[in-house]
Scaffold this motif. Structure first.
Motif, PDB file in Angstrom:
ATOM      1  N   GLN A   1       0.910  -1.032  -0.048  1.00  0.00           N
ATOM      2  CA  GLN A   1      -0.066  -0.120   0.095  1.00  0.00           C
ATOM      3  C   GLN A   1       0.800   1.162   0.019  1.00  0.00           C
ATOM      4  O   GLN A   1       1.909   1.455   0.965  1.00  0.00           O
ATOM      5  CB  GLN A   1      -0.905   0.056   1.245  1.00  0.00           C
ATOM      6  N   PRO A   2       0.673   2.180  -0.852  1.00  0.00           N
ATOM      7  CA  PRO A   2       1.606   3.416  -0.841  1.00  0.00           C
ATOM      8  C   PRO A   2       1.099   4.113   0.627  1.00  0.00           C
ATOM      9  O   PRO A   2       0.215   4.034   0.734  1.00  0.00           O
ATOM     10  CB  PRO A   2       0.854   4.288  -2.300  1.00  0.00           C
ATOM     11  N   PRO A   3       2.223   4.576   0.631  1.00  0.00           N
ATOM     12  CA  PRO A   3       1.957   5.515   2.407  1.00  0.00           C
ATOM     13  C   PRO A   3       1.061   6.601   2.092  1.00  0.00           C
ATOM     14  O   PRO A   3       1.188   7.252   0.941  1.00  0.00           O
ATOM     15  CB  PRO A   3       3.446   6.181   2.452  1.00  0.00           C
ATOM     16  N   LYS A   4       0.338   6.842   2.966  1.00  0.00           N
ATOM     17  CA  LYS A   4      -0.602   7.816   2.869  1.00  0.00           C
ATOM     18  C   LYS A   4      -0.192   9.087   3.098  1.00  0.00           C
ATOM     19  O   LYS A   4       0.588   9.377   4.306  1.00  0.00           O
ATOM     20  CB  LYS A   4      -1.894   7.670   3.733  1.00  0.00           C
ATOM     21  N   ARG A   5      -0.421  10.317   2.274  1.00  0.00           N
ATOM     22  CA  ARG A   5       0.396  11.292   2.571  1.00  0.00           C
ATOM     23  C   ARG A   5      -0.452  12.560   2.649  1.00  0.00           C
ATOM     24  O   ARG A   5      -0.057  13.650   3.072  1.00  0.00           O
ATOM     25  CB  ARG A   5       0.823  11.810   0.883  1.00  0.00           C
ATOM     26  N   SER A   6      -1.844  12.274   3.039  1.00  0.00           N
ATOM     27  CA  SER A   6      -2.810  13.548   3.231  1.00  0.00           C
ATOM     28  C   SER A   6      -3.957  12.836   3.971  1.00  0.00           C
ATOM     29  O   SER A   6      -4.303  11.527   3.826  1.00  0.00           O
ATOM     30  CB  SER A   6      -3.337  14.092   2.319  1.00  0.00           C
ATOM     31  N   TYR A   7      -4.385  13.287   5.105  1.00  0.00           N
ATOM     32  CA  TYR A   7      -5.352  12.791   6.178  1.00  0.00           C
ATOM     33  C   TYR A   7      -6.459  13.961   6.200  1.00  0.00           C
ATOM     34  O   TYR A   7      -6.177  15.296   6.249  1.00  0.00           O
ATOM     35  CB  TYR A   7      -4.806  12.549   7.411  1.00  0.00           C
ATOM     36  N   SER A   8      -7.643  13.288   6.270  1.00  0.00           N
ATOM     37  CA  SER A   8      -8.788  14.240   6.470  1.00  0.00           C
ATOM     38  C   SER A   8      -8.604  14.597   7.898  1.00  0.00           C
ATOM     39  O   SER A   8      -8.319  14.016   8.723  1.00  0.00           O
ATOM     40  CB  SER A   8      -9.986  13.450   6.199  1.00  0.00           C
ATOM     41  N   PRO A   9      -9.403  15.830   8.332  1.00  0.00           N
ATOM     42  CA  PRO A   9      -9.712  16.217   9.709  1.00  0.00           C
ATOM     43  C   PRO A   9     -10.251  15.405  10.700  1.00  0.00           C
ATOM     44  O   PRO A   9      -9.632  15.108  11.719  1.00  0.00           O
ATOM     45  CB  PRO A   9     -10.777  17.578   9.303  1.00  0.00           C
ATOM     46  N   ASP A  10     -11.172  14.601  10.119  1.00  0.00           N
ATOM     47  CA  ASP A  10     -11.536  13.232  11.060  1.00  0.00           C
ATOM     48  C   ASP A  10     -10.509  12.246  11.339  1.00  0.00           C
ATOM     49  O   ASP A  10     -10.437  11.613  12.521  1.00  0.00           O
ATOM     50  CB  ASP A  10     -12.796  12.641  10.332  1.00  0.00           C
TER      51      ASP A  10
END
Length: 217
Positions: free
Chosen positions: A30-39
């Motif tokens: 899985q590619p590393p997650k680079r952005s997250y939602s406020p929740d």
């Protein structure tokens, strides 16, 4: 830049295909997650807080367990030292009592060296009353002392013959011999037996009481 190089996986092809080109096993990468939602950020913060709190609780519990172990060991060490101190106090108290008794007895015997012998004759009056002869073995009995002993025998009801024999024993020690019995007294022997009894009592031993055969007063 270095982080990207570290996370990069070049030329990794772990998806499997069959002969017809269908996917048999998909890649787990899985590619590393680079952005997250406020929740998601709030959830990650809450999870981090929970993990941090749990870690703090674990560390506090470990410190508490270590502190309790130290306290228990300290109490055990202190109890051992208290037991030793109590035992030393008991022994020293017994030794002090014996020393005081020895000093008092020595002073009394120096002032009244014949009193133990006189007391023995008075207590044995009924036993020696019917005896025709009483033999007194003692040390340093002069004429006056012998006369006093004879008078005490008469006052106790003894009507037989009182014979004296000089013995190389301690002052105030004596041996009485009559037809049916014998009585002896030695202050040093009494002190030795008393010390043995006290030592046995302090050590917790309970020797069975001995029955006197009349050989010692």
């Amino acid at each position: 830049m270095s982080a990207n190089l570290t996370n990069a996986r070049p030329f990794i092809f772990d998806t499997e295909f069959d002969a017809e080109g269908r996917v048999v096993e998909r890649s787990q990468w899985q590619p590393p997650k680079r952005s997250y939602s406020p929740d998601e950020v709030e959830a990650l913060i809450a999870q981090a807080r929970l993990e941090g709190r749990q870690q703090a609780l674990n560390e506090a519990e470990s410190l508490r367990a270590n502190a309790l172990a130290v306290i228990a060991q300290s109490v055990a060490d202190a109890a051992g030292r208290v037991d030793v101190a109590i035992e030393q106090h008991r022994q020293q108290s017994a030794e002090l009592s014996l020393t005081c008794a020895q000093v008092l007895a020595s002073s009394a015997m120096e002032l009244y060296p014949r009193r133990p012998l006189e007391s023995a004759i008075e207590q044995l009056a009924e036993e020696i009353d019917a005896s025709p002869r009483l033999l007194v073995r003692a040390h340093g009995l002069d004429a006056e002392a012998r006369q006093q002993i004879e008078q005490i025998c008469q006052q106790s009801g003894f009507t037989g013959i009182v014979a004296f024999r000089e013995e190389a024993i301690h002052d105030a020690a004596f041996v009485l011999e009559w037809t049916d019995g014998r009585a002896a007294f030695d202050p040093f022997e009494v002190e030795t037996r008393l010390r043995q009894k006290i030592a046995a009592a302090l050590s917790g031993d309970n020797p069975s009481p001995t029955i006197s055969d009349g050989s010692a007063f």
